[in-house]
Enzyme design. Structure first.
Site, short mmCIF file in Angstrom:
data_model
loop_
_atom_site.label_atom_id
_atom_site.label_comp_id
_atom_site.label_asym_id
_atom_site.label_seq_id
_atom_site.Cartn_x
_atom_site.Cartn_y
_atom_site.Cartn_z
N HIS A 134 1.04 -1.39 0.08
CA HIS A 134 -0.07 0.45 0.53
C HIS A 134 0.97 1.04 0.12
CE1 HIS A 134 -2.74 -2.73 2.27
NE2 HIS A 134 -3.49 -2.32 1.12
N LYS A 152 -0.77 -6.63 -7.75
CA LYS A 152 -0.81 -7.56 -7.87
C LYS A 152 -2.48 -8.54 -7.48
CE LYS A 152 -2.20 -8.56 -3.05
NZ LYS A 152 -3.14 -9.57 -2.85
N ARG A 194 -4.32 -10.21 4.08
CA ARG A 194 -4.28 -11.17 4.65
C ARG A 194 -3.27 -11.78 4.76
NH1 ARG A 194 -8.49 -10.19 0.30
NH2 ARG A 194 -10.73 -10.32 1.48
P1 AMP Z 1 -6.54 -3.82 -0.46
O1 AMP Z 1 -6.63 -2.43 1.24
O2 AMP Z 1 -5.92 -5.39 -0.60
O3 AMP Z 1 -7.72 -3.46 -1.05
O4 AMP Z 1 -5.35 -3.05 -1.07
C1 AMP Z 1 -5.55 -2.05 -1.16
C2 AMP Z 1 -4.54 -1.61 -2.48
O5 AMP Z 1 -2.77 -2.17 -2.31
C3 AMP Z 1 -4.95 -2.06 -4.20
O6 AMP Z 1 -4.69 -1.28 -5.03
C4 AMP Z 1 -4.11 -3.22 -4.24
O7 AMP Z 1 -3.38 -3.87 -5.30
C5 AMP Z 1 -2.97 -2.65 -3.46
N1 AMP Z 1 -1.40 -3.78 -3.18
C6 AMP Z 1 -1.88 -5.02 -2.19
N2 AMP Z 1 -1.06 -5.48 -2.36
C7 AMP Z 1 -0.47 -5.04 -2.46
C8 AMP Z 1 1.09 -5.67 -3.05
N3 AMP Z 1 2.20 -6.43 -2.54
N4 AMP Z 1 1.70 -4.86 -3.81
C9 AMP Z 1 1.71 -3.64 -4.40
N5 AMP Z 1 0.40 -3.24 -4.23
C10 AMP Z 1 -0.31 -4.02 -3.12
#
Ligand code: AMP
Length: 284
Positions: free
Chosen positions: A37, A149, A187
Site C-alpha cells: 500500500h 498484485k 491477509r
Molecule cells: P487492499 O487494501 O487489499 O484493497 O489493497 C489496496 C491497494 O493496494 C490495491 O490497489 C492493491 O492492489 C494494492 N496492493 C495490495 N497488495 C499489494 C502488493 N503486495 N504490492 C503492491 N500493491 C499492493
C-alpha cells in the site's frame, strides 16, 4: 499531518480547498496497510500535488462465506503509517456513510471481470466497481493508483474508466514482495507459521513457469502444468486456479503469442485465499 475525513461533505470541502494546488492522487485501500500500500502512496506522491488515501472495508465485495467480519482493522497503526508516508488526507467513512438503506444501483463490468477471481468469487467485482466509482465521485481525483498484485482488479477498473468515460487516470504500481517472494497482502497475517512457510510456493510456481517460458515453452497447458505441479508438492496449499491468460482481456490462451501473457494463480492455505501473478515476457 494527515487530515482525517469521515464524511463525504468533509471530503468535498477538502477537495475544494486543495484543488488549486495541482493534481490530486488517490489510493483506495481496505486498510491493514503494508509496504505494498505504501508503495502506491509513494507512487501517487511522485505525480500529485496532493495525495489522499481511503480505508474502507467494502461489504459489497465480500461473499457470504468470506472474511468480512474478521478482516483486520488496525486503524491506529494504519494512520501512523499514512502519516509517516506523507499522505495529505485519509477518507475513513463508516459503512452507513457510503451505503444508504435500500441502495439499488450497482456497476457491473461484464467481460474482464468474468474469468479468474470473477469465476470463483461471484459478485466480487460488482462490489469493487461500485465502490470504486462511488469513491471516484466523492474524491474526484486526477489519477488513482492500484497494485498489480490485484491485476484483474486493475483491468476491471481500467475498463470501467474507459467505458464510462471517467475523468480519472489509472496508474498501476508493481507488486511488493517479502524477501522469500510471497506477495504482501493484508491477509498474510491470517497464516499460521506452517502456512507462512508453505506460502512462497505460490510465487515459486509462477517462477517455474516463467523459466519454462524463457526456455521457449509457449503452450499454455504446459506452462500451467508446470506451475500447478509446484503447488501440488505443498500439502498445506489447495489450488483455486492457475491460468495463462491474455494480459489485456484476461481470456485464457492456448498459446502465448506476441502480446505475451499473464500467469495468474489463486490458492488457499486453510481458509486464507491468496493471489499472485507474473507477466511474461518480463517487463511486459
Ligand atoms: P487492499 O487494501 O487489499 O484493497 O489493497 C489496496 C491497494 O493496494 C490495491 O490497489 C492493491 O492492489 C494494492 N496492493 C495490495 N497488495 C499489494 C502488493 N503486495 N504490492 C503492491 N500493491 C499492493
Amino acid at each position: 499531518m494527515t487530515i482525517i475525513l469521515h464524511s463525504m461533505a468533509e471530503v468535498r470541502a477538502w477537495r475544494t480547498a486543495v484543488a488549486s494546488a495541482g493534481p490530486i492522487g488517490f489510493v483506495p485501500t481496505m486498510g491493514a496497510l503494508h509496504a505494498g500500500h505504501l508503495s502506491l502512496i509513494a507512487l501517487a506522491r511522485q505525480r500529485a500535488a496532493t495525495t489522499i488515501a481511503s480505508i474502507f472495508v467494502n461489504p459489497l465485495q465480500f461473499g457470504p462465506a468470506e472474511d468480512l467480519d474478521r478482516y483486520p482493522r488496525p486503524i491506529v497503526q494504519d494512520i501512523a503509517l499514512l502519516e509517516a508516508a506523507g499522505t495529505d488526507a485519509l477518507f475513513l467513512p463508516e459503512v452507513a456513510e457510503l451505503y444508504r438503506e435500500g441502495a439499488s444501483t450497482f456497476v457491473v463490468e461484464e467481460a474482464v471481470s468474468t474469468p479468474l477471481c470473477g469465476a470463483t468469487r461471484p459478485g466480487h467485482f460488482r462490489g469493487v466497481t461500485t465502490i470504486v466509482l462511488k469513491l471516484f465521485n466523492i474524491v474526484q481525483p486526477d489519477f488513482a493508483a492500484f497494485g498489480q498484485k490485484d491485476a484483474q482488479q486493475c483491468a476491471v477498473i481500467e475498463r470501467m474508466v474507459r467505458d464510462l468515460n471517467l475523468p480519472v487516470e489509472i496508474v498501476r504500481g508493481a507488486i511488493v514482495r517479502e524477501a522469500d517472494g510471497l506477495a504482501l497482502s493484508s491477509r498474510n497475517r491470517y497464516l499460521s507459521t506452517q502456512q507462512r512457510r508453505a506460502a512462497p510456493a505460490i510465487q515459486a510456481s509462477l517462477q517455474a513457469a516463467r523459466a519454462a517460458f524463457d526456455a521457449g515453452e509457449r503452450r499454455a497447458s504446459a506452462l500451467a502444468a508446470i506451475g500447478r505441479s509446484v503447488l501440488q508438492r505443498e500439502p498445506a496449499i489447495t489450488l483455486d486456479y492457475w491460468e495463462v491468460c491474455h494480459p489485456g482481456t484476461l481470456q485464457s490462451l492456448d498459446n502465448v503469442g506476441s502480446d505475451g501473457a499473464m500467469l495468474a494463480v489463486a490458492a488457499c492455505l486453510g481458509s486464507t485465499r491468496l493471489i499472485d501473478n507474473l507477466l511474461v515476457p518480463p517487463g511486459l
